[in-house]
Design a protein around this motif. Structure first.
Motif, PDB file in Angstrom:
ATOM      1  N   CYS A   1      72.854  10.900  -3.592  1.00 56.99           N
ATOM      2  CA  CYS A   1      73.545  11.798  -4.300  1.00 56.99           C
ATOM      3  C   CYS A   1      73.886  12.213  -2.462  1.00 56.99           C
ATOM      4  CB  CYS A   1      73.167  12.748  -5.379  1.00 56.99           C
ATOM      5  SG  CYS A   1      72.015  14.357  -4.089  1.00 56.99           S
TER       6      CYS A   1
ATOM      7  N   CYS B   1      71.675  14.594  -1.264  1.00 53.39           N
ATOM      8  CA  CYS B   1      70.424  13.916  -0.095  1.00 53.39           C
ATOM      9  C   CYS B   1      70.563  13.275   0.705  1.00 53.39           C
ATOM     10  CB  CYS B   1      69.638  13.052  -1.168  1.00 53.39           C
ATOM     11  SG  CYS B   1      68.659  14.128  -2.731  1.00 53.39           S
TER      12      CYS B   1
ATOM     13  N   SER C   1      68.640  14.071  -9.295  1.00 58.47           N
ATOM     14  CA  SER C   1      69.970  14.316 -10.131  1.00 58.47           C
ATOM     15  C   SER C   1      70.430  13.208 -10.947  1.00 58.47           C
ATOM     16  CB  SER C   1      69.796  15.407  -9.384  1.00 58.47           C
ATOM     17  OG  SER C   1      70.977  15.279  -7.939  1.00 58.47           O
TER      18      SER C   1
ATOM     19  N   CYS D   1      69.994   9.810  -8.412  1.00 55.55           N
ATOM     20  CA  CYS D   1      69.623  10.058  -7.052  1.00 55.55           C
ATOM     21  C   CYS D   1      67.407   9.404  -7.180  1.00 55.55           C
ATOM     22  CB  CYS D   1      69.616  11.585  -6.599  1.00 55.55           C
ATOM     23  SG  CYS D   1      68.996  10.969  -5.261  1.00 55.55           S
TER      24      CYS D   1
ATOM     25  N   GLN E   1      65.529  10.224  -4.962  1.00 59.71           N
ATOM     26  CA  GLN E   1      65.273  11.783  -3.837  1.00 59.71           C
ATOM     27  C   GLN E   1      65.414  12.694  -4.802  1.00 59.71           C
ATOM     28  OE1 GLN E   1      64.137  11.603  -0.840  1.00 59.71           O
ATOM     29  NE2 GLN E   1      63.596  13.248  -0.304  1.00 59.71           N
ATOM     30  N   CYS E   2      65.785  13.209  -5.734  1.00 58.94           N
ATOM     31  CA  CYS E   2      66.092  14.588  -6.308  1.00 58.94           C
ATOM     32  C   CYS E   2      65.895  14.351  -7.530  1.00 58.94           C
ATOM     33  CB  CYS E   2      66.718  15.110  -6.069  1.00 58.94           C
ATOM     34  SG  CYS E   2      68.631  15.461  -6.138  1.00 58.94           S
TER      35      CYS E   2
HETATM   36 ZN    ZN Z   1      69.983  13.407  -4.183  1.00 54.38          ZN
END
Ligand code: ZN
Length: 130
Positions: A105, A108, A89, A84, A86-87
């Motif tokens: 993901c 997000c 993961s 992901c 953004q995060c």
């Molecule tokens: Zn994410």
């Protein structure tokens, strides 16, 4: 994610890409033919010019999708695919199978959808001021 799965998703991405480019390539046939000798070592500038040309030919949604597909293909070669943006993961494989070009993901993405609603309301307000 195992190599076999990545290879499968990679070929999915390539077919989405050629689907998106299909119509544009047809309408740009004459341009393409004149460039054919240079295609082997296309420079960054030429690639950018070609991108700009495509931007005019594709709808906004298709263009966005194409950029996501390109990014996903790049991530595969960088070994960062399925993470992901953004995060950071791991994106579930089940999701990648449905949307192989996704950058985020599920969590997000739903956060972003919430935020984009807020942004579009703000846009409307600022538009009224003009
Ligand atoms: Zn994410």
């Amino acid at each position: 994610m195992n190599k076999k799965k990545i290879t499968k998703l990679h070929s999915q991405l390539e077919s989405i890409r050629s689907e998106l480019l299909g119509d544009v390539e047809k309408s740009n046939q004459s341009v393409k033919e004149s460039e054919i000798g240079q295609i082997a070592d296309i420079s960054d500038d030429a690639a950018r010019a070609y991108s700009r040309q495509l931007e005019g030919e594709l709808g906004e949604q298709e263009w966005k999708k194409l950029k996501q597909v390109d990014l996903a293909i790049k991530k595969i070669s960088d070994g960062e695919y399925g993470i992901c943006a953004q995060c950071e993961s791991v994106i579930p494989e089940a999701r990648l199978e449905v949307v192989p070009y996704t950058e985020f993901c599920t969590q997000c993405l739903s956060e972003m959808e919430k935020n984009s609603k807020v942004i579009s309301i703000n846009d409307e307000n600022s538009f009224e001021e003009n």
